[in-house]
Motif scaffolding. Sequence first.
Motif, PDB file in Angstrom:
ATOM      1  N   PRO A  73       0.772  -1.441  -0.229  1.00 53.92           N
ATOM      2  CA  PRO A  73       0.227  -0.298   0.831  1.00 53.92           C
ATOM      3  C   PRO A  73       0.807   1.372   0.020  1.00 53.92           C
ATOM      4  CG  PRO A  73      -0.761  -1.570   1.675  1.00 53.92           C
ATOM      5  CD  PRO A  73       0.639  -2.120   1.511  1.00 53.92           C
ATOM      6  N   SER A  74       0.520   2.420  -0.559  1.00 57.00           N
ATOM      7  CA  SER A  74       1.671   3.699  -0.883  1.00 57.00           C
ATOM      8  C   SER A  74       1.177   3.938   0.344  1.00 57.00           C
ATOM      9  CB  SER A  74       0.395   4.528  -2.196  1.00 57.00           C
ATOM     10  OG  SER A  74      -0.697   4.626  -1.104  1.00 57.00           O
ATOM     11  N   ASN A  75       0.126   3.679   1.884  1.00 58.83           N
ATOM     12  CA  ASN A  75       0.741   4.340   2.392  1.00 58.83           C
ATOM     13  C   ASN A  75       1.241   4.230   4.293  1.00 58.83           C
ATOM     14  OD1 ASN A  75      -1.389   3.001   2.927  1.00 58.83           O
ATOM     15  ND2 ASN A  75      -3.224   3.913   3.797  1.00 58.83           N
ATOM     16  N   LEU A  76       1.629   2.472   3.379  1.00 57.56           N
ATOM     17  CA  LEU A  76       2.545   2.165   4.454  1.00 57.56           C
ATOM     18  C   LEU A  76       3.533   2.602   4.165  1.00 57.56           C
ATOM     19  CD1 LEU A  76       1.941  -0.355   6.381  1.00 57.56           C
ATOM     20  CD2 LEU A  76       3.151  -1.739   4.349  1.00 57.56           C
ATOM     21  N   ALA A  77       4.364   2.671   5.521  1.00 55.64           N
ATOM     22  CA  ALA A  77       6.062   3.201   5.488  1.00 55.64           C
ATOM     23  C   ALA A  77       6.318   2.143   6.134  1.00 55.64           C
ATOM     24  CB  ALA A  77       6.027   4.703   6.260  1.00 55.64           C
TER      25      ALA A  77
END
Length: 200
Positions: A73-77
Amino acid sequence: AHTHQTQIPRVSMAPRSEHAGGSASAAAAAAAAAAAAAQSHGSGFDSMDPFFHALRVVPFAFLQPPRTRLKLPSNLALPSPMVVFSLILLTYFAVVSGLVYDVIVEPPGIGSSQDPATGAVRPVVFLPGRVNGQYIIEGLSSGFMFLLGGVGVILLDLAVDRTRPRSLRVSFGGAGVAAIVIAYAMAMLFLRIKIPGYLW
């Protein structure tokens, strides 16, 4: 005119042959370097063990890796180093405190004993005479001392970093030594309370 026509190809062909010869030698040198690099890279996999070669060849004769297109996911850091360090430190504290034992056995938080002379009931923090048993408060206290010793070792590691100011390194070193000494002394005191006469 004939002489002029014969001289023009001679002048133009000479640099072409030199350029072709230089490019051919450069290509040969690059190919030799690539072959040497490939040979040195593959030398780590050279083995006389037949089972090693069988494991490299046999499974892929009938198995094929799946073609997956997994995307994060793009919002997973990724977590920060301090978050990972805190989780590892918390896990270490839970393990050395006997959390698994507390969950399985479910011991009381603290024990009690009755004074035979007066009949008064007094609390007991350490389960006496049993190395493989503990109360919950006993495990937490011992685990905190182990954690304090580990933090002292980390502080000593920070104290040897020469990129830090000298005053900060002295503070880290003093705090690390104090933490290790306190943790060792308290751990030995807990052990002698639990097992009287130990290492005397």
